[in-house]
Write an enzyme that holds these catalytic residues in place. Structure first.
Site, PDB file in Angstrom:
ATOM      1  N   HIS A 207     -24.514  -4.087  44.512  1.00 33.24           N
ATOM      2  CA  HIS A 207     -25.542  -5.954  42.571  1.00 33.24           C
ATOM      3  C   HIS A 207     -24.199  -6.481  43.443  1.00 33.24           C
ATOM      4  CE1 HIS A 207     -26.583  -1.611  40.681  1.00 33.24           C
ATOM      5  NE2 HIS A 207     -27.749  -2.872  40.197  1.00 33.24           N
ATOM      6  N   ARG A 314     -33.151  -6.976  34.899  1.00 39.67           N
ATOM      7  CA  ARG A 314     -31.740  -6.413  34.442  1.00 39.67           C
ATOM      8  C   ARG A 314     -31.438  -7.111  33.876  1.00 39.67           C
ATOM      9  NH1 ARG A 314     -32.193  -6.039  40.746  1.00 39.67           N
ATOM     10  NH2 ARG A 314     -32.169  -4.220  40.878  1.00 39.67           N
ATOM     11  N   ARG A 350     -35.651  -3.188  31.672  1.00 39.92           N
ATOM     12  CA  ARG A 350     -34.733  -2.354  31.597  1.00 39.92           C
ATOM     13  C   ARG A 350     -33.893  -2.220  30.186  1.00 39.92           C
ATOM     14  NH1 ARG A 350     -32.005  -0.635  37.244  1.00 39.92           N
ATOM     15  NH2 ARG A 350     -30.891  -2.340  36.914  1.00 39.92           N
ATOM     16  N   GLU A 453     -34.889   7.223  40.505  1.00 44.41           N
ATOM     17  CA  GLU A 453     -33.284   6.860  41.671  1.00 44.41           C
ATOM     18  C   GLU A 453     -32.805   8.239  41.705  1.00 44.41           C
ATOM     19  OE1 GLU A 453     -32.496   3.283  39.862  1.00 44.41           O
ATOM     20  OE2 GLU A 453     -31.987   3.873  37.772  1.00 44.41           O
ATOM     21  N   ASN A 476     -33.042   1.514  45.404  1.00 41.31           N
ATOM     22  CA  ASN A 476     -31.436   1.822  46.046  1.00 41.31           C
ATOM     23  C   ASN A 476     -30.331   2.548  45.622  1.00 41.31           C
ATOM     24  OD1 ASN A 476     -32.833  -0.996  46.142  1.00 41.31           O
ATOM     25  ND2 ASN A 476     -31.318  -2.294  44.306  1.00 41.31           N
ATOM     26  N   ASP A 477     -30.770   3.304  44.340  1.00 38.48           N
ATOM     27  CA  ASP A 477     -29.713   4.344  43.933  1.00 38.48           C
ATOM     28  C   ASP A 477     -30.335   5.513  44.684  1.00 38.48           C
ATOM     29  OD1 ASP A 477     -27.561   3.596  42.512  1.00 38.48           O
ATOM     30  OD2 ASP A 477     -28.945   2.916  40.851  1.00 38.48           O
ATOM     31  N   ARG A 487     -23.600   3.087  47.352  1.00 38.92           N
ATOM     32  CA  ARG A 487     -24.285   1.806  47.731  1.00 38.92           C
ATOM     33  C   ARG A 487     -23.166   0.562  48.151  1.00 38.92           C
ATOM     34  NH1 ARG A 487     -28.016   1.167  42.497  1.00 38.92           N
ATOM     35  NH2 ARG A 487     -28.488  -1.255  43.358  1.00 38.92           N
ATOM     36  N   CYS A 524     -39.346  -1.210  42.890  1.00 33.53           N
ATOM     37  CA  CYS A 524     -38.294  -2.404  42.774  1.00 33.53           C
ATOM     38  C   CYS A 524     -37.180  -2.187  42.987  1.00 33.53           C
ATOM     39  CB  CYS A 524     -38.244  -2.333  41.102  1.00 33.53           C
ATOM     40  SG  CYS A 524     -37.614  -1.045  40.412  1.00 33.53           S
TER      41      CYS A 524
HETATM   42  C1  PEP Z   1     -32.457   1.022  42.388  1.00 30.82           C
HETATM   43  O1  PEP Z   1     -31.656   1.847  42.160  1.00 30.82           O
HETATM   44  O2  PEP Z   1     -33.414   0.960  43.075  1.00 30.82           O
HETATM   45  C2  PEP Z   1     -32.290  -0.681  40.933  1.00 30.82           C
HETATM   46  C3  PEP Z   1     -34.477  -1.152  41.681  1.00 30.82           C
HETATM   47  O3  PEP Z   1     -31.501  -0.406  40.300  1.00 30.82           O
HETATM   48  P1  PEP Z   1     -30.429  -1.138  40.752  1.00 30.82           P
HETATM   49  O4  PEP Z   1     -30.562  -2.012  42.020  1.00 30.82           O
HETATM   50  O5  PEP Z   1     -30.274  -2.124  39.058  1.00 30.82           O
HETATM   51  O6  PEP Z   1     -29.379   0.032  40.206  1.00 30.82           O
HETATM   52 MG    MG Z   2     -30.768   1.977  40.408  1.00 29.98          MG
END
Ligand code: PEP
Ligand code: MG
Length: 597
Positions: A207, A314, A350, A453, A476-477, A487, A524
């Site tokens: 993040h 977010r 979210r 995710e 991402n997750d 990550r 996303c």
């Molecule tokens: C993801 O996990 O791809 C996502 C968009 O959520 P975040 O990056 O906030 O965990």
């Molecule tokens: Mg995520």
């Protein structure tokens, strides 16, 4: 990752280091060395009975610091040539200072004799050591006090459990060099006053990286040897695309990078012309490009880049850098400002996704980040369902904002149908309460969607699709959990692979499940904003992509150049492959045939 001294006379003093470029752009400015920053340390008295506990606290900080230095040392061995040795020796010296050294012994004695807290004892001990070092005639030994200070700062930060310092007061385009920077620290950075940052730790989809991209701040993470090379008075240049950090760049290098920076600005301006054009493929399929919003300033960017909606808001930043929770009214004001700002375009809010690498200060009492596996712990919807007070006030604020324009509500980290059902019940309960109180909310409640995710959610997408009103794939997750790659961990960042066939199959599975149930599905995660993946994502059937607003123009340009029939055919060929190297080659070959439009 590498480090080398640039040959040539003018550039002889340059120190080039390489890490992972996570936020493009070129920053040139004076170094601010966060690692040696003066974290405020106050002196407190320890009762006789508290001495053992204070020493244990210090021992814990020594252990954590040792672990950090060992980790850095392992990574430094991968550096080429003399750099590995040079940094290795330095880290060894720092490790030795954490063994039963005079520093450690001195701190323990001060805690017991002076009955003061360990942080203050470290400061006093270093002051004392500084005096005896200054008196040494050997300049090499005299300079070792700097190393002791670096080690002392690391210890203090670990004692305070604050691996960061606040950078909000910096000015003059400073480039921050630090061990680690949290998403909360980044949120406070003002891109008009800060030129960018580089750190020793962190992964490309952490993040902190996402936050840097949100702010348009050039950033390079995971640079081994950074703090060993950093000097507070140095000039620093960072290239957030290539992942380069240059300490004391020569005038020629500075001139070269300034030119590159101007080239980038020109490119951005050219892409800006696409703003009013639709994201439509050559064969006429229109794609919805929406914006992810990490910080309020991005609303402006979303509008400037022609986002068709906010595909992911977010909400974590509302809880960062503060000790108390945001009130329902405060949240409502923020959500409503987005809804009004988007003027009729949908806004996907979210619910809180705290935990894992995002544990804002205001939530310190609700979840912990010291569990063995925070990413597998009380995170996202799990925390919200456990702490209904948090969820209810979010739902209330979101439902109220839905009265001002189109809103969708998205739930993070869904892994079971039960979570979805319980969240819907909670939303309906909150709605009933608001109606009873006469608070205006829409007659039809907003669509309630699930993030896909977690691999289990993707595999059970057909069942979830029966309960959810829409899906948003969070790659991402999804990548992190599918491939077991943290990550945020730079040591495994090279294994974080969006093109792994397992990840692609999960995406495909979710898309097919959504289309059978006729519910909307978008993506996303960060790959949505990278044009390299656009053809593949469209070929897999996705028609909604949400990304950092700054990425919209380049993805739009790619989409306008491609043919959906050809992209679908190529995606099919890719899905027959088992090896991500081959997948990457098939994708890159296809991309090379696309003419920018
Ligand atoms: C993801 O996990 O791809 C996502 C968009 O959520 P975040 O990056 O906030 O965990
Ligand atoms: Mg995520």
């Amino acid at each position: 990752m590498r480090i080398d001294e640039t040959p040539g006379t003018a550039a002889r003093n340059e120190k080039r280091l390489t890490g992972i470029g996570v936020s493009p752009g070129i920053g040139i400015g004076p170094a601010y060395v966060g690692e040696r920053g003066d974290l405020p340390v106050s002196e407190s008295r320890i009762a006789e009975s508290g001495i053992d506990a204070e020493r244990a606290r210090f021992a814990e900080a020594v252990a954590v610091s040792t672990k950090q230095l060992r980790k850095l040392k392992t990574r430094a061995t991968a550096l080429p040539g003399s750099a590995a040795d040079e940094i290795g020796y330095l880290l060894d010296a720092h490790l030795a200072m954490l063994a039963n050294s005079r520093l450690v012994r001195g701190v323990n004695q001060r805690v017991a004799r002076q009955r003061i807290n360990a942080e203050r004892a470290i400061q006093l001990e270093i002051e004392e050591l500084g005096k005896s070092f200054a008196a040494m005639s050997d300049p090499y030994l005299a300079a070792r006090i700097d190393d002791i200070r670096v080690v002392g700062s690391r210890l203090i930060r670990n004692l305070l459990k604050r691996p960061y310092v606040a950078y909000s007061g910096l000015t003059g385009g400073a480039i921050i060099l630090a061990g680690e920077i949290t998403p909360g620290d980044t949120a406070l950075m003002d891109p008009r006053r800060i030129g960018g940052f580089a750190t020793e730790f962190g992964g490309p989809d952490s993040h902190t990286a996402i936050m840097a991209r949100a702010l348009g701040l050039p950033a390079v993470l995971a640079v081994p040897g950074l703090l060993e090379r950093a000097r507070a008075d140095a000039e620093v240049l960072i290239d957030g695309l290539a992942g380069t950090v240059i300490i004391d760049p020569s005038p020629e290098t500075v001139a070269e990078y300034r030119e590159r920076r101007e080239g980038l600005t020109r490119q951005t301006r050219l892409l800006g012309r696409l703003r009013r054009l639709p994201a439509v493929t050559r064969d006429g399929i229109e794609i919805r490009l929406e914006a992810n919003l990490e910080l309020p300033v991005e609303l402006e960017h979303a509008l400037a880049n022609g986002a068709m909606g906010l595909g992911l808001v977010r909400t974590e930043f509302l809880y960062m850098n503060r000790e108390e929770l945001p009130s329902e009214d405060e949240q409502y004001e923020f959500f409503a400002s987005l809804v009004r700002g988007m003027a009729g375009r949908p806004v996907t809010l979210r619910t809180l996704d705290a935990g894992g690498d995002k544990l804002p200060e205001a939530l310190a009492g609700y979840a912990t980040d010291d569990s063995a596996n925070p990413a597998l712990g009380l995170r996202g919807i799990r925390l919200s369902l456990k702490e209904r007070r948090l969820l209810d006030s979010q739902f209330a604020a979101m439902l109220r904002a839905a009265n001002d324009g189109p809103v969708r509500i998205l739930l993070p980290l869904i892994s079971t149908i039960d979570e979805l059902r319980r969240a819907r019940e909670a939303m309906e309960q909150v709605a009933r309460r608001l109606r009873r109180r006469g608070v205006p909310i829409p007659d039809t409640l907003p669509p309630l969607g699930a993030m896909i995710e977690v691999p289990g959610a993707a595999l059970a997408a057909d069942a979830l699709a029966a309960e959810a009103d829409f899906f948003a794939i969070g790659t991402n997750d999804l990548i992190q959990y599918t491939l077991a790659i943290d990550r945020t961990d730079e040591q495994v960042a090279h294994l974080y692979d969006p093109l792994h066939p397992a990840v692609l199959r999960l995406i495909q599975f979710a898309v097919e499940a959504a289309s059978r149930r006729r519910i909307p599905i978008g993506i996303c995660g960060e790959i949505a904003g990278d044009p390299r993946y656009s053809a593949l994502l469209l070929g897999l059937g996705l028609r909604e992509l949400s990304m950092s607003p700054r990425h919209i123009p380049r993805v739009k340009q790619r989409i306008r150049g491609l043919d959906m029939v050809a992209a679908t055919r190529r995606a099919r060929a890719i899905m027959d492959q088992a090896d991500s190297g081959r997948i990457a080659a098939l994708l890159d070959d296809f991309n090379a045939t696309i003419q920018p439009a």
